[in-house]
Motif scaffolding. Structure first.
Motif, PDB file in Angstrom:
ATOM      1  N   UNK A 154       0.774  -1.425  -0.282  1.00  0.00           N
ATOM      2  CA  UNK A 154       0.389  -0.218  -0.374  1.00  0.00           C
ATOM      3  C   UNK A 154       0.672   0.614   0.019  1.00  0.00           C
ATOM      4  N   UNK A 155       0.674   2.206  -0.323  1.00  0.00           N
ATOM      5  CA  UNK A 155       1.044   3.374  -0.475  1.00  0.00           C
ATOM      6  C   UNK A 155       1.692   4.240   0.796  1.00  0.00           C
ATOM      7  N   UNK A 156       2.946   4.963   1.200  1.00  0.00           N
ATOM      8  CA  UNK A 156       2.977   5.414   2.010  1.00  0.00           C
ATOM      9  C   UNK A 156       3.206   7.090   1.824  1.00  0.00           C
ATOM     10  N   UNK A 157       2.931   6.924   1.064  1.00  0.00           N
ATOM     11  CA  UNK A 157       2.670   8.626   0.093  1.00  0.00           C
ATOM     12  C   UNK A 157       1.544   9.473   0.519  1.00  0.00           C
ATOM     13  N   UNK A 158       0.878  10.095   0.732  1.00  0.00           N
ATOM     14  CA  UNK A 158      -0.209  11.027   1.684  1.00  0.00           C
ATOM     15  C   UNK A 158      -0.775  11.348  -0.379  1.00  0.00           C
ATOM     16  N   UNK A 159      -0.209  11.465  -0.760  1.00  0.00           N
ATOM     17  CA  UNK A 159       0.050  12.403  -2.115  1.00  0.00           C
ATOM     18  C   UNK A 159      -0.862  10.978  -3.822  1.00  0.00           C
ATOM     19  N   UNK A 160      -0.705   9.801  -2.717  1.00  0.00           N
ATOM     20  CA  UNK A 160      -1.249   9.214  -3.800  1.00  0.00           C
ATOM     21  C   UNK A 160      -2.401   8.473  -3.299  1.00  0.00           C
TER      22      UNK A 160
END
Ligand code: 0X9
Ligand code: ZN
Length: 309
Positions: A154-160
């Motif tokens: 899962x993505x750890x990047x808030x913009x994704x």
């Protein structure tokens, strides 16, 4: 209240649910399970039968975890409508309510849902602020505090779009639902409605491995798929989440429910259409036929599961 056959805004849907619950009378209870990030009440409707002797097993149904998947909450509302109106009239409904108490949450993500109406039709996440001022929202179907979270699925990047949040279970919506589900006695079935693909997904979701209940889940899922095909719903496929969608996903409600509740009959329906276009933007004129062809999948699934330990 009349059956919902259009894509209504959050306030309209909320009002509809309130009216259905009050018209239903003794068989229904509305349970506020907590507020969303922006302060909307998350409302679970509990539907029971007249002949309730108490101590039944339970089915939980969630819809609207992803904001843009509008067919999900409208289908779940049609399910609520049928369970209320057709008890004692339709034999499948009667059987389903005589065997289970139903807990139904049409909108896991009310803030995102309203945002997808007002601002961005393709919005997916909730509306929580993140460490980046310009990037809003956590994918609630990556935020459930299940294991497998250490894997990079899962993505750890808030913009994704698949941002899983600062930590597992960080979001208010997730916390409310987790707390509520842990308090449901004898939870036997967990159903999650998403779109799109015409697939019935079974765990695991965070890895391409079957659970110990795989064959029972597959059998029930196949029965449902066959029933939907027989009802002119076309072809549905059934299988491991990661295998069918060709990506793994950690922090899904599916994995969490399987691992953390008594419910072993856990399924995610990826509702119609099967492809894009129209994808998430299924026309309102298709709602009735999708409801009519998907409904036999739900009744068949439940009938297959009843009395299976
Ligand atoms: O990605 C999701 O959360 C779900 N699909 S959706 O298009 N509705 O966003 C499905 C997750 C199921 N699990 C895996 N794909 N492993
Ligand atoms: Zn989804």
């Amino acid at each position: 209240a009349d059956v919902l056959r259009s894509y209504v805004t959050h306030p309209v849907m909320d009002h509809w649910l309130e009216r259905m619950a009050s018209e239903c009378g003794d068989r229904c209870t509305l349970i506020n399970i907590g507020q969303s990030f922006e302060g909307r009440e998350m409302k679970v409707i509990k539907i029971t039968s007249n002949s309730s002797t108490g101590n039944k097993s339970a089915v939980f149904v969630e819809g609207g975890a992803h904001a843009r998947e509008w067919i999900s909450p409208v289908f779940v509302n049609n399910l609520i409508y049928k369970l209320i109106i057709e008890y004692g009239v339709d034999s499948s409904v009667t059987l389903m309510l005589d065997n289970y108490d139903w807990y139904i949450l049409p909108l896991v993500n009310p803030d995102g849902y309203q945002y997808s109406h007002n601002n961005e039709r393709y919005w997916r996440k909730n509306r929580a602020t993140t460490i980046f001022r310009d990037c809003v929202g956590v994918d609630l179907n990556r935020n459930f505090p299940s294991f497998g979270m250490s894997d990079p699925v899962y993505s750890k990047h808030p913009c994704e779009d698949t941002y899983g949040g600062p930590f597992p279970g960080s979001e208010r919506e997730t916390k409310n639902l987790v707390k509520f589900l842990l308090g449901v006695d004898k939870l036997h079935v967990f159903l999650s409605f998403h779109s799109y693909s015409k697939m019935i997904l079974i765990p695991w979701s965070h890895k391409m491995k079957p659970t110990t209940h795989h064959s029972a889940l597959k059998t029930a899922g196949m029965a449902a798929a066959n029933a939907m095909e027989a009802a002119n719903g076309g072809k549905w496929v059934v299988g491991l989440a990661g295998e069918l969608l060709s990506y793994n996903a950690a922090g899904t409600s599916l994995d969490w429910a399987y691992a953390n509740t008594e419910a072993k009959f856990v399924f995610t329906f990826e509702m119609p259409p099967s492809r894009s276009p129209p994808g998430f933007v299924l026309p309102e004129s298709s709602i009735k036929s999708v409801v009519d062809t998907t409904w036999p999948g739900v009744t068949t699934l439940i009938k297959t599961i009843i009395n299976t330990p």
